[in-house]
Motif scaffolding. Structure first.
Motif, short mmCIF file in Angstrom:
data_model
loop_
_atom_site.label_atom_id
_atom_site.label_comp_id
_atom_site.label_asym_id
_atom_site.label_seq_id
_atom_site.Cartn_x
_atom_site.Cartn_y
_atom_site.Cartn_z
N TYR A 36 0.83 -1.21 0.00
CA TYR A 36 0.00 0.00 0.00
C TYR A 36 0.86 1.26 0.00
O TYR A 36 1.99 1.27 0.52
CB TYR A 36 -0.92 0.01 1.22
N SER A 37 0.29 2.31 -0.54
CA SER A 37 0.94 3.62 -0.53
C SER A 37 -0.16 4.67 -0.63
O SER A 37 -1.14 4.49 -1.38
CB SER A 37 1.91 3.76 -1.70
N ASP A 38 -0.03 5.75 0.14
CA ASP A 38 -1.04 6.80 0.15
C ASP A 38 -2.45 6.24 0.37
O ASP A 38 -3.42 6.60 -0.31
CB ASP A 38 -0.99 7.63 -1.14
N CYS A 39 -2.55 5.34 1.34
CA CYS A 39 -3.83 4.78 1.78
C CYS A 39 -4.60 4.08 0.67
O CYS A 39 -5.84 4.12 0.63
CB CYS A 39 -4.70 5.86 2.42
N LYS A 40 -3.89 3.43 -0.21
CA LYS A 40 -4.54 2.60 -1.21
C LYS A 40 -3.57 1.52 -1.69
O LYS A 40 -2.36 1.65 -1.55
CB LYS A 40 -5.06 3.43 -2.39
N ARG A 41 -4.15 0.49 -2.23
CA ARG A 41 -3.37 -0.65 -2.70
C ARG A 41 -2.56 -0.25 -3.93
O ARG A 41 -3.07 0.42 -4.83
CB ARG A 41 -4.33 -1.80 -3.02
N LYS A 42 -1.30 -0.66 -3.95
CA LYS A 42 -0.42 -0.39 -5.09
C LYS A 42 0.30 -1.68 -5.48
O LYS A 42 0.45 -2.60 -4.66
CB LYS A 42 0.63 0.66 -4.71
N LYS A 43 0.73 -1.74 -6.72
CA LYS A 43 1.50 -2.90 -7.16
C LYS A 43 2.99 -2.62 -6.91
O LYS A 43 3.52 -1.61 -7.41
CB LYS A 43 1.27 -3.17 -8.65
N PRO A 44 3.67 -3.46 -6.15
CA PRO A 44 5.10 -3.23 -5.91
C PRO A 44 5.91 -3.58 -7.15
O PRO A 44 5.36 -4.10 -8.14
CB PRO A 44 5.41 -4.18 -4.75
N ALA A 45 7.19 -3.34 -7.10
CA ALA A 45 8.07 -3.63 -8.23
C ALA A 45 8.08 -5.13 -8.54
O ALA A 45 7.75 -5.96 -7.69
CB ALA A 45 9.48 -3.14 -7.91
N MET A 46 8.49 -5.47 -9.75
CA MET A 46 8.48 -6.85 -10.20
C MET A 46 9.26 -7.77 -9.27
O MET A 46 8.80 -8.88 -8.93
CB MET A 46 9.06 -6.93 -11.62
N GLN A 47 10.42 -7.32 -8.79
CA GLN A 47 11.24 -8.18 -7.94
C GLN A 47 10.58 -8.43 -6.58
O GLN A 47 10.89 -9.41 -5.91
CB GLN A 47 12.65 -7.59 -7.74
N ALA A 48 9.65 -7.56 -6.19
CA ALA A 48 8.93 -7.75 -4.93
C ALA A 48 7.78 -8.73 -5.10
O ALA A 48 7.15 -9.12 -4.11
CB ALA A 48 8.40 -6.41 -4.42
N ARG A 49 7.50 -9.14 -6.35
CA ARG A 49 6.44 -10.11 -6.62
C ARG A 49 7.00 -11.48 -6.98
O ARG A 49 6.25 -12.35 -7.43
CB ARG A 49 5.53 -9.59 -7.74
N ASN A 50 8.29 -11.66 -6.79
CA ASN A 50 8.95 -12.92 -7.12
C ASN A 50 8.73 -13.92 -5.98
O ASN A 50 9.37 -13.83 -4.93
CB ASN A 50 10.44 -12.68 -7.35
N LEU A 51 7.81 -14.85 -6.17
CA LEU A 51 7.46 -15.78 -5.11
C LEU A 51 8.58 -16.75 -4.78
O LEU A 51 8.69 -17.22 -3.64
CB LEU A 51 6.19 -16.55 -5.49
N ASP A 52 9.42 -17.06 -5.76
CA ASP A 52 10.57 -17.93 -5.50
C ASP A 52 11.56 -17.24 -4.56
O ASP A 52 12.09 -17.86 -3.63
CB ASP A 52 11.27 -18.32 -6.80
N ASP A 53 11.79 -15.96 -4.80
CA ASP A 53 12.69 -15.20 -3.93
C ASP A 53 12.09 -15.05 -2.53
O ASP A 53 12.81 -15.08 -1.53
CB ASP A 53 12.97 -13.82 -4.52
N ALA A 54 10.77 -14.88 -2.47
CA ALA A 54 10.11 -14.75 -1.17
C ALA A 54 10.30 -16.02 -0.35
O ALA A 54 10.61 -15.96 0.86
CB ALA A 54 8.62 -14.47 -1.36
N LYS A 55 10.13 -17.17 -0.99
CA LYS A 55 10.32 -18.45 -0.30
C LYS A 55 11.78 -18.63 0.11
O LYS A 55 12.07 -19.06 1.23
CB LYS A 55 9.88 -19.58 -1.21
#
Length: 309
Positions: free
Chosen positions: A273-292
């Motif tokens: 979230y940013s400015d009190c609304k949902r936002k899409k983060p950068a591509m690398q922040a959506r990498n589920l393999d990296d998250a795991k």
């Protein structure tokens, strides 16, 4: 100050709710503590410096002398995120609470000179990510006792330029760059939020929701190391010339407060979230393999390899 900013408009009360806020003695953490205290929450301010924490606690109470609504309570807890021992001690103390309804991982450092913690990790990585990662997982059993709980990780738009070098998280092989280390730690905040949400869902745990956010570029103490890392006078330029584009702590705290209280996002989880609304983060922040992978590496780094979540 802060030409464009959103405001949390929710009037939700938090009577009887227990809230833990790290780094609540200054900046947006202090403003968040004030707001939730006014909403009736029992706020625990987890601070590294108890003397500064006590001053902030008194300031908050003094500012509410004329408030008519039912106030909550304020307490202090000692927490140094740069020390796993301190994190474990603080978590052990907080596990004695009846319950934990909201955990706000707010504390952080930015662009500090290269330094290793007593645990052998780069300061920004441990303070901004590893310390909060350990703190959250240690408190999770108590958070699970809440009928509806939220875990909020304060990240930054700096994550958009962040990369994670799993072969050298602590900058032991490559030259240290303070901004790169900060960007990496803020990317970790978002990946941690996403992976925690995924793992909770896999265990059919839906009463805990997770949120990460960008508070905005704020005039706080976070930039106190800019002169040391870059050049003398940069901090003055940052605060004095760029002020018109910066948010005040009151403005910067709005998205944190929004994620903590807004009723409409109560069932959303793992989002940014940013400015009190949902936002899409950068591509690398959506990498589920990296998250795991970050989760697994972080478990080893904090000594929690047997955690089953």
């Amino acid at each position: 100050m802060g030409l464009f900013f959103a405001k949390c408009t929710s009037t939700a009360r938090l009577d009887g709710k227990t809230v833990i806020i790290t780094g609540a003695n200054t900046g947006i953490g202090k403003v968040t503590a004030l707001d939730l205290f006014k909403r009736g929450a029992n706020v625990i301010m987890a601070c590294r410096n108890l003397e500064k924490g006590e001053t902030a606690l008194k300031d908050i109470k003094n500012s509410c002398k004329d408030v008519d609504s039912n106030l909550g309570t304020l307490k202090l807890a000692e927490l140094n995120l740069a020390s796993f021992k301190s994190v474990r001690n603080c978590a052990g103390f907080l596990l004695k609470c009846d319950k934990i309804d909201i955990l706000i991982n707010n504390a952080g450092v930015m662009c500090c000179p290269y330094e290793k913690t007593e645990d052998g990790n780069e300061m920004q990585l441990q303070t901004n990510h590893l310390g909060h990662f350990l703190f959250t997982l240690l408190l999770l059993p108590k958070i699970l006792e809440s009928e509806s709980a939220r875990i909020i990780n304060v990240s930054s738009v700096a994550h958009t330029r962040g990369t994670i070098d799993f072969n050298d998280l602590n900058f032991e092989k490559k030259p240290y760059k303070a901004l790169k280390a900060y960007q990496q730690s803020k990317l970790c905040n978002i990946l941690f939020t996403t992976e925690l949400s995924r793992r909770l869902a896999a265990k059919n745990i839906f009463q805990i929701t997770t949120y990460s956010l960008h508070p905005g570029v704020i005039t706080t103490e976070l930039g106190r190391h800019l002169d040391d890392v870059y050049f003398r006078g940069l901090r003055w330029i940052w605060r004095s010339i760029m002020w018109v584009f910066l948010k005040s702590p009151e403005q910067g705290a709005q998205t944190t407060i929004y994620c903590a209280v807004d009723e409409e996002i109560a069932k959303e989880t793992g989002l940014y979230y940013s400015d009190c609304k949902r936002k899409k983060p950068a591509m690398q922040a959506r990498n589920l393999d990296d998250a795991k992978k970050l989760w697994e590496v972080s478990l080893k780094m904090v000594g929690l390899e047997n955690v089953n979540i």
